[in-house]
Scaffold this motif. Structure first.
Motif, PDB file in Angstrom:
ATOM      1  N   GLY A 303      39.231  40.392  38.108  1.00 36.61           N
ATOM      2  CA  GLY A 303      38.971  41.668  38.654  1.00 36.61           C
ATOM      3  C   GLY A 303      38.056  42.426  37.694  1.00 36.61           C
ATOM      4  O   GLY A 303      38.335  42.495  36.668  1.00 36.61           O
ATOM      5  N   THR A 307      34.111  44.098  41.706  1.00 38.25           N
ATOM      6  CA  THR A 307      34.432  42.831  42.366  1.00 38.25           C
ATOM      7  C   THR A 307      35.755  42.273  42.198  1.00 38.25           C
ATOM      8  O   THR A 307      36.367  42.523  41.200  1.00 38.25           O
ATOM      9  N   LEU A 308      36.367  41.474  43.213  1.00 48.24           N
ATOM     10  CA  LEU A 308      37.607  40.656  43.062  1.00 48.24           C
ATOM     11  C   LEU A 308      37.384  39.296  43.457  1.00 48.24           C
ATOM     12  O   LEU A 308      36.637  39.094  44.334  1.00 48.24           O
ATOM     13  N   ARG A 310      38.861  34.751  43.021  1.00 44.92           N
ATOM     14  CA  ARG A 310      40.120  33.861  42.895  1.00 44.92           C
ATOM     15  C   ARG A 310      39.592  32.592  43.260  1.00 44.92           C
ATOM     16  O   ARG A 310      38.843  32.050  44.045  1.00 44.92           O
ATOM     17  N   ASN A 333      42.466  37.400  46.690  1.00 43.12           N
ATOM     18  CA  ASN A 333      43.633  36.890  46.399  1.00 43.12           C
ATOM     19  C   ASN A 333      44.358  36.723  47.526  1.00 43.12           C
ATOM     20  O   ASN A 333      44.967  35.428  47.769  1.00 43.12           O
TER      21      ASN A 333
END
Length: 455
Positions: A303, A307-308, A310, A333
């Motif tokens: 994170g 942006t995020l 996974r 996520n």
């Protein structure tokens, strides 16, 4: 490639396309690697909502805490070269630390068991209110006592990985960024990954975006900050494809890796459980770990204030899924969890026979859409708007070319009732009947809605 994987990837790509439409997210990259090769690479949406620039698979993202996995791989390379031991106290390499911090081991730092402060007394860098900590500021924080005793519990710490970076510099005699780029990024064969800003000339950084609240619209959030002394924790910039290929090498069964199988086993071993937590999860060395319907998955999330992201590698399957999103409320996520569940369902049910190929596609009615998804000997009715489209999906038993029955379904649905395909004179499927409901292609349903409700 396993026979089930090709149809699984095709459905995953279609499902994510619909998710992008209903979620109103700016953009998303997905990449899937299998046995060291990319088998899916796709970009959706926009790199920048203000300019309308289309997102491509070549745009680069801040992948934030994925950096910890790169750092860990670097440390384990030093271990394989005999330059450090995981149980070495970090004070052996870095001076000026509080005595209790100096006694913490490399392993405790990599597994977040050192009890160190997470982000310092002012974590405003995560709100874009201040720069990331300089080496001077990091060292000042590490001269203070730990927050908790070492080994008391899992306690995530970006400062802890910053300290690992200082140890790497002391051992190698090189700046962390230079050493990690040469010894990890380049050796792993990655072409679009750098440890921190700035990017190479010609490379494009995706634009970050805020959530739609509280302003009622998304605004651009810059993601070009230099992460300074916290580069080992959060500085890396990459693409979904590079990240998928890198994390694919972490599986101890991977045929190609810059680490020995023994080092990889140590990375994916469950060192610490994250408690309390509603979902069971663990931390290894630089790896987040969870389970999905019997699959052990290791990877990391990230994170950044733009942006995020996974990434997850399914141990023993040779599969890695990486999803990157360019908004602070990105759905990386839940989409990652859903992608793993979709793949797992196909792996359990198997590839469908050729005779079911026409029992497929996305079909629409007033209440939304449903996907016909053949798997094994049955056809599933999956709502693509759901995070887990197969959680309560009905099952159609096909008894003839265009006819079948709903063999399994929620009691509120229509178990036992008929299902059928409707074709035109050319033999093309033009509609689907599920029990008493007729479903249409999207364009035909849109035309019907306009005719009925827009005059």
């Amino acid at each position: 490639m396993e026979p089930w994987l090709k149809p699984a990837l095709a459905y995953l790509e279609s499902w994510l396309d619909h998710q992008m439409r209903v979620s109103r997210q700016p953009g998303c990259q997905i990449a899937v690697a299998h046995d060291g090769k990319l088998v899916l690479e796709r970009a959706y949406g926009r790199a920048n909502l203000v300019t309308g620039e289309k997102l491509t698979t070549r745009h680069r993202f801040r992948v934030a805490s994925h950096s910890k996995t790169f750092t860990t791989v670097g440390v384990l390379r030093l271990r394989e070269q005999g330059k450090l031991r995981l149980d070495d106290p970090v004070g052996r390499y870095v001076d000026g630390l509080h005595p209790d911090v100096a006694e913490t081991t490399i392993s405790q730092l990599l597994s977040h068991g050192a009890g160190l402060i997470r982000d310092g007394e002012d974590a405003g860098q995560w709100q874009n209110r201040r720069p990331f900590a300089s080496e001077r500021e990091l060292r000042a924080a590490l001269a203070e006592p730990p927050t908790l005793p070492a080994n008391e519990r899992f306690k995530y710490s970006n400062h802890g990985y910053g300290l690992v970076g200082l140890a790497v510099e002391a051992i190698t005699g090189q700046p962390f960024r230079d050493w990690i780029k040469a010894e990890v990024v380049d050796r792993a064969g990655l072409k679009a990954t750098v440890p921190d800003m700035p990017l190479p000339e010609g490379a494009k950084l995706v634009s970050g975006h805020s959530s739609e609240v509280p302003l009622g619209k998304r605004v651009l959030v810059p993601g070009d900050a230099d992460t300074a002394a916290l580069t080992p924790a959060t500085g890396f910039v990459s693409t979904a494809s590079d990240i998928a290929l890198f994390f694919n090498q972490i599986d101890p069964d991977a045929k190609r890796s810059i680490l020995s199988a023994a080092s990889r086993r140590e990375m994916v071993r469950r060192h610490r459980r994250n408690e309390p937590s509603s979902v069971p999860s663990w931390y290894g060395l630089g790896t987040m770990q969870t389970e999905v319907d019997g699959w052990r998955c290791v990877g990391h999330g990230g994170g950044f204030p733009s942006t995020l992201s996974r990434t997850a590698t399914i141990l023993g399957q040779g599969l890695t899924v990486s999803i990157l999103t360019n908004a602070v409320d990105g759905w990386a996520n839940p989409w990652s969890d859903s992608a793993l569940r979709i793949l797992r369902r196909f792996a359990k049910r198997g590839a469908p026979p050729r005779r079911l190929r026409d029992w497929s596609g996305r079909w629409w009615g007033l209440w939304g859409c449903v996907d016909l998804v053949p798997m094994g000997e049955r056809v599933y009715t999956a709502p693509p708007g759901m995070m887990d489209p197969f959680a309560d999906a009905g099952e159609i038993e096909v008894t003839g070319k265009d006819v079948g029955r709903i063999a399994e379904a929620n009691g509120l649905s229509s178990p036992g009732e008929p299902a059928s395909l409707q074709r035109d004179k050319r033999g093309r499927v033009t509609a689907v009947w599920l029990a008493g409901t007729k479903l249409l292609p999207e364009a035909r349903l849109a035309a019907e809605l306009r005719r009925r409700y827009e005059g």
